[in-house]
Scaffold this motif. Structure first.
Motif, PDB file in Angstrom:
ATOM      1  N   LEU A 187      57.489  34.183  29.413  1.00  0.00           N
ATOM      2  CA  LEU A 187      57.006  32.826  29.711  1.00  0.00           C
ATOM      3  C   LEU A 187      57.368  32.428  31.143  1.00  0.00           C
ATOM      4  O   LEU A 187      56.520  31.939  31.901  1.00  0.00           O
ATOM      5  N   SER A 188      58.616  32.705  31.508  1.00  0.00           N
ATOM      6  CA  SER A 188      59.109  32.354  32.845  1.00  0.00           C
ATOM      7  C   SER A 188      58.399  33.155  33.942  1.00  0.00           C
ATOM      8  O   SER A 188      58.058  32.620  35.004  1.00  0.00           O
ATOM      9  N   SER A 189      58.158  34.440  33.672  1.00  0.00           N
ATOM     10  CA  SER A 189      57.504  35.313  34.650  1.00  0.00           C
ATOM     11  C   SER A 189      56.068  34.862  34.931  1.00  0.00           C
ATOM     12  O   SER A 189      55.629  34.837  36.085  1.00  0.00           O
ATOM     13  N   ILE A 190      55.338  34.483  33.875  1.00  0.00           N
ATOM     14  CA  ILE A 190      53.939  34.051  34.043  1.00  0.00           C
ATOM     15  C   ILE A 190      53.879  32.711  34.772  1.00  0.00           C
ATOM     16  O   ILE A 190      53.012  32.481  35.608  1.00  0.00           O
ATOM     17  N   LYS A 191      54.859  31.868  34.487  1.00  0.00           N
ATOM     18  CA  LYS A 191      54.938  30.573  35.171  1.00  0.00           C
ATOM     19  C   LYS A 191      55.176  30.784  36.673  1.00  0.00           C
ATOM     20  O   LYS A 191      54.542  30.146  37.516  1.00  0.00           O
ATOM     21  N   LYS A 192      56.064  31.701  36.998  1.00  0.00           N
ATOM     22  CA  LYS A 192      56.440  31.956  38.388  1.00  0.00           C
ATOM     23  C   LYS A 192      55.336  32.702  39.149  1.00  0.00           C
ATOM     24  O   LYS A 192      54.985  32.353  40.280  1.00  0.00           O
ATOM     25  N   GLY A 199      52.760  28.583  26.080  1.00  0.00           N
ATOM     26  CA  GLY A 199      53.705  28.219  25.028  1.00  0.00           C
ATOM     27  C   GLY A 199      54.459  29.430  24.496  1.00  0.00           C
ATOM     28  O   GLY A 199      54.153  30.574  24.838  1.00  0.00           O
ATOM     29  N   GLU A 200      55.449  29.145  23.632  1.00  0.00           N
ATOM     30  CA  GLU A 200      56.270  30.205  23.034  1.00  0.00           C
ATOM     31  C   GLU A 200      55.424  31.184  22.226  1.00  0.00           C
ATOM     32  O   GLU A 200      55.648  32.393  22.249  1.00  0.00           O
ATOM     33  N   ARG A 201      54.451  30.644  21.495  1.00  0.00           N
ATOM     34  CA  ARG A 201      53.622  31.513  20.642  1.00  0.00           C
ATOM     35  C   ARG A 201      52.797  32.488  21.467  1.00  0.00           C
ATOM     36  O   ARG A 201      52.622  33.641  21.095  1.00  0.00           O
ATOM     37  N   THR A 202      52.294  32.013  22.613  1.00  0.00           N
ATOM     38  CA  THR A 202      51.509  32.888  23.489  1.00  0.00           C
ATOM     39  C   THR A 202      52.396  33.988  24.060  1.00  0.00           C
ATOM     40  O   THR A 202      52.004  35.160  24.118  1.00  0.00           O
ATOM     41  N   LYS A 220      47.565  48.865  29.093  1.00  0.00           N
ATOM     42  CA  LYS A 220      46.995  47.764  28.320  1.00  0.00           C
ATOM     43  C   LYS A 220      47.026  46.459  29.114  1.00  0.00           C
ATOM     44  O   LYS A 220      47.879  46.263  29.982  1.00  0.00           O
ATOM     45  N   SER A 221      46.088  45.584  28.778  1.00  0.00           N
ATOM     46  CA  SER A 221      46.088  44.233  29.361  1.00  0.00           C
ATOM     47  C   SER A 221      45.460  43.276  28.353  1.00  0.00           C
ATOM     48  O   SER A 221      44.814  43.722  27.397  1.00  0.00           O
ATOM     49  N   MET A 222      45.676  41.979  28.542  1.00  0.00           N
ATOM     50  CA  MET A 222      45.057  41.001  27.636  1.00  0.00           C
ATOM     51  C   MET A 222      44.812  39.692  28.379  1.00  0.00           C
ATOM     52  O   MET A 222      45.465  39.399  29.387  1.00  0.00           O
ATOM     53  N   GLU A 223      43.850  38.937  27.875  1.00  0.00           N
ATOM     54  CA  GLU A 223      43.550  37.627  28.455  1.00  0.00           C
ATOM     55  C   GLU A 223      44.374  36.568  27.749  1.00  0.00           C
ATOM     56  O   GLU A 223      44.502  36.576  26.521  1.00  0.00           O
ATOM     57  N   ILE A 224      44.964  35.669  28.537  1.00  0.00           N
ATOM     58  CA  ILE A 224      45.713  34.566  27.941  1.00  0.00           C
ATOM     59  C   ILE A 224      45.250  33.252  28.555  1.00  0.00           C
ATOM     60  O   ILE A 224      44.730  33.223  29.669  1.00  0.00           O
ATOM     61  N   ARG A 225      45.470  32.177  27.788  1.00  0.00           N
ATOM     62  CA  ARG A 225      45.076  30.854  28.265  1.00  0.00           C
ATOM     63  C   ARG A 225      46.298  29.958  28.363  1.00  0.00           C
ATOM     64  O   ARG A 225      47.228  30.080  27.556  1.00  0.00           O
ATOM     65  N   GLY A 226      46.278  29.070  29.340  1.00  0.00           N
ATOM     66  CA  GLY A 226      47.391  28.130  29.508  1.00  0.00           C
ATOM     67  C   GLY A 226      46.965  26.984  30.400  1.00  0.00           C
ATOM     68  O   GLY A 226      45.771  26.797  30.666  1.00  0.00           O
ATOM     69  N   ARG A 227      47.946  26.232  30.879  1.00  0.00           N
ATOM     70  CA  ARG A 227      47.654  25.085  31.733  1.00  0.00           C
ATOM     71  C   ARG A 227      48.062  25.385  33.170  1.00  0.00           C
ATOM     72  O   ARG A 227      49.199  25.774  33.426  1.00  0.00           O
ATOM     73  N   ASP A 228      47.111  25.213  34.074  1.00  0.00           N
ATOM     74  CA  ASP A 228      47.358  25.443  35.495  1.00  0.00           C
ATOM     75  C   ASP A 228      48.378  24.429  36.010  1.00  0.00           C
ATOM     76  O   ASP A 228      48.232  23.221  35.816  1.00  0.00           O
ATOM     77  N   MET A 229      49.436  24.920  36.662  1.00  0.00           N
ATOM     78  CA  MET A 229      50.493  24.027  37.160  1.00  0.00           C
ATOM     79  C   MET A 229      50.066  23.227  38.380  1.00  0.00           C
ATOM     80  O   MET A 229      50.671  22.211  38.713  1.00  0.00           O
ATOM     81  N   LEU A 233      44.652  21.717  34.767  1.00  0.00           N
ATOM     82  CA  LEU A 233      43.510  22.049  33.907  1.00  0.00           C
ATOM     83  C   LEU A 233      43.737  23.387  33.181  1.00  0.00           C
ATOM     84  O   LEU A 233      44.498  24.231  33.638  1.00  0.00           O
ATOM     85  N   PRO A 234      43.044  23.590  32.036  1.00  0.00           N
ATOM     86  CA  PRO A 234      43.173  24.876  31.317  1.00  0.00           C
ATOM     87  C   PRO A 234      42.647  26.030  32.185  1.00  0.00           C
ATOM     88  O   PRO A 234      41.677  25.857  32.932  1.00  0.00           O
TER      89      PRO A 234
END
Length: 331
Positions: A187-192, A199-202, A220-229, A233-234
């Motif tokens: 979570l911290s790495s993606i934020k940075k 979120g925790e579940r993601t 491997k790779s995957m698409e994830i969704r979150g909120r732009d800091m 916006l999503p």
């Protein structure tokens, strides 16, 4: 109907319950949803887990256990009571005897908290056993012989490493770094790196789907969704396994170091047995891609993943329930 003997793997992330004669009857997240105004429990387990990150302000979804021990006593008691009622083990005339597993280095105060929570949720007698010992039994190791067996149990809140011989722990180490820490680091790495809030579940989903601890990683790779800091916006991004490996690297090295420390203080005769028999990995962390290879490379000892690693502790409680009289009761 009379009370039964039951074994509980009271984990930080999941609670598994084994009923003598019936096997594992419950495996649910250790999560409780509560109304903050009335303190009423709204949902427990799987139902509460679906609410994580999706509740209004007056409802809080919490984990009553942290780092393998009870963080919120009242909520833990309510959660246990709910699970015991759900599996219908309490008889009209007798309460069940309960065997609960705990990390190797918990204090007497923390032991007392676990015992009291179990008693208040309806137990007649409470027995406590160390998690790596029970995990070893559940993984099929014969720990009662005078030979060395080594277990690395990577759970949600703690990683327990132990060498066992003649039915007891010879050397052990317990660290508060495990599945939850991996999630937090992702979570911290993606934020940075991506300026994206998830979120925790993601974070947990990323760990399960593309998580790897092998330096060679995977493609491997995957698409994830979150909120732009930046704009709030999503946003959707693609995350690669190599990023996840990098995020978890420091935490994984702590686990390697814990295993190394235990090996360094193990008597030489038992060390020789471990070279022959190898190390067994149990717990949810065993599912991490490359964890067995990494430990084998770092420790120069064969490493194997247990069959059904997440169920090892619960299955071990089932086997130990057959010999409850040999297990010490918590004072």
């Amino acid at each position: 109907m009379f009370g039964r003997d039951i074994g509980i793997d009271l984990g930080t992330a999941n609670v598994l319950i084994h009923v003598k004669g019936r096997g594992i009857v419950l495996n649910e997240p250790a999560v409780v949803a509560m109304d903050t105004q009335t303190r009423n429990v709204l949902a427990v387990g799987e139902e509460a887990f679906r609410m994580v990150g999706r509740t209004p302000g007056n409802i809080v979804v919490m984990r009553p256990l942290k780092d393998g021990v009870i963080a919120d006593f009242d909520t833990t008691e309510k959660m246990l009571k709910h699970f015991l009622e759900k599996i219908r083990v309490k008889g009209w005339f007798m309460k069940p005897r309960i065997l609960i597993c705990c990390p190797t280095n918990i204090t007497s105060v923390e032991q007392k908290a676990i015992r009291e929570a179990a008693e208040k949720s309806g137990a007649k007698q409470v027995y406590l056993e160390e998690e790596p010992k029970v995990a070893a039994v559940g993984a099929g190791l014969d720990i009662f012989q005078p030979t060395g067996n080594m277990v690395v149990d990577i759970g949600g809140g703690t990683t327990d490493v132990a060498v066992l011989s003649m039915g007891d722990i010879v050397t052990a180490e317990s660290i508060k770094i495990a599945g939850d820490r991996f999630d937090a680091d992702i979570l911290s790495s993606i934020k940075k790196k991506h300026k994206l809030l998830i979120g925790e579940r993601t974070a947990e989903q990323i760990k399960f789907e593309i998580g790897t601890v092998s330096p060679k990683g995977s493609d491997k790779s995957m698409e994830i969704r979150g909120r732009d800091m930046v704009n709030g916006l999503p946003r959707t991004i693609e995350v690669h396994a190599s990023e996840v490996q990098e995020a978890m690297q420091e935490a994984v090295q702590h686990i390697v170091q814990a295993a190394r420390t235990v090996l360094e203080i193990t008597p030489p005769e038992l060390s020789a047995d471990i070279i022959d028999r190898g190390i067994i990995i149990t717990g949810g962390g065993a599912y991490l891609h490359g964890i067995d290879t990494l430990l084998a490379d770092e420790l120069k000892v064969p490493v194997f993943i247990a069959e059904d690693p997440m169920d090892c502790v619960a299955n071990g409680t089932g086997m130990m329930l057959e010999n409850l009289d040999r297990i010490r009761k918590v004072k």
